[in-house]
Design an enzyme around this catalytic site. Structure first.
Site, PDB file in Angstrom:
ATOM      1  N   GLY A  24       0.805  -1.208   0.000  1.00 24.02           N
ATOM      2  CA  GLY A  24       0.000   0.000   0.000  1.00 24.02           C
ATOM      3  C   GLY A  24       0.837   1.255   0.000  1.00 24.02           C
ATOM      4  O   GLY A  24       0.389   2.316  -0.442  1.00 24.02           O
ATOM      5  N   MET A  25       2.077   1.173   0.489  1.00 24.13           N
ATOM      6  CA  MET A  25       2.918   2.364   0.579  1.00 24.13           C
ATOM      7  C   MET A  25       3.832   2.528  -0.622  1.00 24.13           C
ATOM      8  O   MET A  25       4.332   3.616  -0.882  1.00 24.13           O
ATOM      9  CB  MET A  25       3.784   2.302   1.840  1.00 24.13           C
ATOM     10  CG  MET A  25       3.006   2.407   3.135  1.00 24.13           C
ATOM     11  SD  MET A  25       4.103   2.121   4.540  1.00 24.13           S
ATOM     12  CE  MET A  25       5.317   3.409   4.253  1.00 24.13           C
ATOM     13  N   ASP A 136       3.367  -1.543  13.241  1.00 23.75           N
ATOM     14  CA  ASP A 136       2.879  -2.280  12.068  1.00 23.75           C
ATOM     15  C   ASP A 136       3.443  -3.697  12.088  1.00 23.75           C
ATOM     16  O   ASP A 136       3.823  -4.244  11.052  1.00 23.75           O
ATOM     17  CB  ASP A 136       3.285  -1.558  10.787  1.00 23.75           C
ATOM     18  CG  ASP A 136       2.497  -2.058   9.574  1.00 23.75           C
ATOM     19  OD1 ASP A 136       1.413  -2.636   9.783  1.00 23.75           O
ATOM     20  OD2 ASP A 136       2.968  -1.877   8.440  1.00 23.75           O
TER      21      ASP A 136
END
Length: 742
Positions: A24-25, A136
């Site tokens: 996602g990053m 995370d």
């Protein structure tokens, strides 16, 4: 920007060799550092993740902090490169596979799970020690190298990139780590290192079952599960894992941060002690939590928060020990450990005519065991009975309420938040199953009292008494509530009502005796304790409480006799703590230290024992450093309780006294000032010593006169070594003369 298929492209001094993943990053590449001739990993961060000077500066600060860790379990960060198409993070290249990939390939056995988790926990401990939080932690962020070493990826970047929330509000996309978040992170609250511990528990669950414990079909479903649901224990899924691992995961996944293990270092130590070959269902494992290793003395009453007790050793220590079983902790109670001897082994469990065959039979047996929680092993056996009922019927609300009461009792015995969290969860579950069950409603109120939610607890108790006015336990819980909030008269009335409704329960007169002792009414307390002994002649609690009363009267021979009788019935940490107190006030400080240390050996590790042990060390030559350490530990145990109950004058006066004994004069006086006006004898006496130790003689005499007027025992005042200098003051003798004339 997508760099797939652009091998050979240069990024500063690095040459991209292979695209190895996307997220996602951004994207991750294997690259070659031409200057040093080594392979590195380059992570390209999307521009929308580094779109402001402030965020880029923060990224650099966090990257620098992580780069300082230099731990074998953390993938190293070498550099951060800024570019117009997004920033690049240069990291250590680790040949191997992610833990997520390994789990997808095959099931991990116990030994591999424990070893990899131990490595991760040690890496977390190193990071937390430097103030770096991951935020995370998940199986996709753990690399398992070809050499078997686990390494955490992207350490610190979750915080750096503002990934506290579960949704990227700029793009409307869900972040890919929602299933591994802690409840506080899922709610958007501030998180600390304990959030990583929750994620570690989630990771262990996934390692052993192949499934993340809270993953739902939608983002909302996942976040709701994280905040409200409980995954099945590992022992309900696999029977080839050590019980200690299942207990550790349950501890890590506590919804309340303070109910989780103390640190990642503690988690690593527990993992190092685990024996992979121990079957979950065959042998109890010793390294579950501190509470599991201290179940060796009776816990406090069955239906009250914690009990009050006079000051620590110096200044009402004896009363402390007494009230350990008598008084509500929030008023002043000590946190005594639970019993170690299993009931089945001791032969003291209630007898039944046949093996229980229904949920109700198991539940009834559990309640009978809790009714005599003063006997060794009964709390543990009660837990087994309630669990047996739920094994037959998982929706049986009374058994859930019974488990809540048993875990609540464990917390009362030693206030480790782990037990309170389990009690609260079980109470919630019981009410979900049956909102009208009176037992469940009372237990729910009791857990909320301990969590400092007084308004909710009182409202629930009022509701119970309105709808079920003949339920004696509700009045006992109400008495504890009134006591916690400083209303002694209302507490007395509630205890009397409980006794009227149930004249067979030995605990009701026993607990009322503790209230009377707290108010200086020794004769009334003695009568109530004798009544309690008539109902339960083998009750060790009553004997050592009677021993304390004999002590207050100066009859040390009778006190020693009653303490010895208590030890004959149950050689508990509380009994040895009583002996330590008796020795202390006779000036036998070496013997006092031995008695208190014996209590520690038996598993007592609560606030009051550490305070008392600190006093004994303080008056033993050469033990000044030990005394300070003991006081520090007592303060560490007290402060979380005061945070939850900031208006509790008993707790605040205790903190003032401990700070004064530790030598922290300014802090001690600040806490004493916050106590303000007080009427209870034991609070006034603590303030007396606090002011005396901090050089406030005039104020100390004022507090002492008020304490004597409220009924504080003169025998203890005359023997307390803390007041040796004060007793030489002429004003002290004038004070006593005024008291005699009055």
């Amino acid at each position: 920007m997508t760099h797939d298929g652009t091998e050979g492209q240069r990024v500063g001094p690095y040459v991209l060799e292979e695209h190895v993943g996307s997220g996602g990053m951004g994207e991750v590449f294997r690259a070659r550092d031409e200057r040093l001739g080594r392979q590195v990993a380059l992570k390209h961060l999307r521009p929308d993740h580094t779109d402001s000077p402030q965020r880029r500066a923060r990224l650099r600060r966090e990257a620098w902090a992580v780069a300082q860790l230099n731990h074998p379990g953390i993938v190293q960060i070498y550099d951060v490169l800024e570019a117009s198409d997004g920033d690049w993070i240069v990291m250590e290249w680790v040949p191997g596979e992610t833990l997520e990939t390994r789990i997808a390939r095959r099931q991990l056995d116990a030994a591999e799970t424990i070893e990899l988790t131990r490595q991760v926990a040690k890496a977390l401990a190193a990071a937390h020690n430097r103030g770096v939080i991951h935020r995370d932690l998940k199986t996709a962020n753990i690399m398992v190298g070809d050499d078997g070493q686990a390494k955490i990826l992207d350490f610190g970047l979750a915080k750096s990139l503002d990934r506290d929330s579960s949704v990227d509000t700029r793009s409307g996309a869900v972040m890919g780590t929602a299933h591994a978040m802690s409840p506080e992170q899922a709610r958007g609250r501030t998180v600390d290192y304990r959030s990583d511990l929750f994620s570690l528990g989630s990771m262990i669950h996934e390692m052993t079952t192949g499934q993340a414990p809270f993953r739902g079909t939608t983002l909302a479903d996942t976040l709701t599960r994280i905040c409200t649901s409980e995954p099945p224990r590992l022992d309900e899924i696999r029977d080839d894992l050590p019980r200690s691992l299942a207990d550790l995961v349950e501890h890590l996944l506590a919804k309340m941060p303070e109910a989780r293990p103390a640190s990642a270092k503690d988690v690593a130590a527990r993992l190092e002690r685990m024996e992979p070959s121990v079957s979950l269902r065959s042998h109890p494992d010793p390294d579950i939590t501190l509470m599991d290793t201290i179940d060796d003395t009776p816990s406090v009453d069955d239906d009250a928060p914690r009990r009050t007790i006079p000051v620590g050793l110096i200044g009402a220590v004896l009363a402390v020990v007494i009230a350990v079983w008598l008084v509500s902790f929030f008023s002043a109670a000590p946190d005594m450990p639970t019993l170690t001897t299993a009931t089945k082994k001791s032969g003291t469990e209630p007898q039944t005519s046949a093996t229980p065959a229904s949920p109700f039979d198991h539940y009834r047996q559990g309640r009978e065991l809790l009714a005599r929680h003063d006997r060794p092993g009964h709390i543990d056996d009660a837990i087994e009975a309630f669990e047996a009922a739920l094994a037959l019927d998982p929706t049986y609300a009374p058994a859930e309420a019974g488990l809540a009461r048993a875990f609540w009792r464990q917390y009362r015995a030693k206030p480790d938040p782990y037990w309170l969290d389990r009690a609260a969860r079980r109470a919630d579950r019981a009410l979900e199953l049956d909102p009208e069950l009176t037992f469940a409603r009372v237990v729910w109120a009791q857990t909320r009292m301990l969590e400092g939610e007084h308004d909710a607890a009182r409202a629930r108790l009022d509701e119970v008494i309105r709808t079920d006015p003949a339920y004696a336990e509700a009045y006992r819980a109400l008495a504890d509530f009134e006591r916690t909030t400083g209303n002694a008269d209302a507490a007395r009335q509630a205890f009397e009502q409980a006794i009227t409704l149930d004249r067979t329960n030995w605990e009701y007169p026993f607990e009322l005796a503790s209230l009377e002792l707290d108010q200086g009414n020794q004769t009334r307390a003695e009568d109530l304790l004798e009544r309690s002994l008539e109902l339960a002649p083998d009750n060790a609690f009553a004997y050592f409480s009677l021993g304390a009363i004999a002590y207050f009267r100066g009859d040390f021979a009778a006190a020693a006799q009653r303490f010895q009788r208590s030890i004959e019935i149950n050689p508990s940490p509380a009994a040895y703590s009583n002996l330590g107190t008796l020795y202390f006030f006779q000036g036998l400080y070496t013997e006092s230290v031995r008695a208190f240390e014996r209590a520690v050996e038996l598993g007592a590790h609560g606030l009051f024992l550490w305070a008392n042990l600190g006093d004994a060390y303080r008056w033993s030559p050469g033990r000044e450093s030990d005394a300070r350490d003991a006081y520090t530990r007592a303060i560490q145990l007290l402060e979380p309780e005061l945070d939850k109950n900031p208006d509790d004058l008993q707790l605040r006066s205790r903190l003032a006294l401990l700070l004064a004994k530790r030598g922290d004069t300014d802090d001690a006086l600040a806490q004493a000032d916050r106590v303000g006006a007080a009427e209870q004898a034991n609070i006034l006496y603590r303030l007396t010593i606090t002011h005396e130790l901090t050089g406030q003689r005039e104020r100390a005499l004022e507090m002492l006169e008020r304490a004597i007027g409220a009924g504080y025992p003169l025998v203890e005042i005359e023997r307390d070594p803390e007041l040796t200098a004060l007793r030489e003051d002429a004003d002290y003798h004038r004070l006593l003369a005024r008291g005699q004339r009055g």
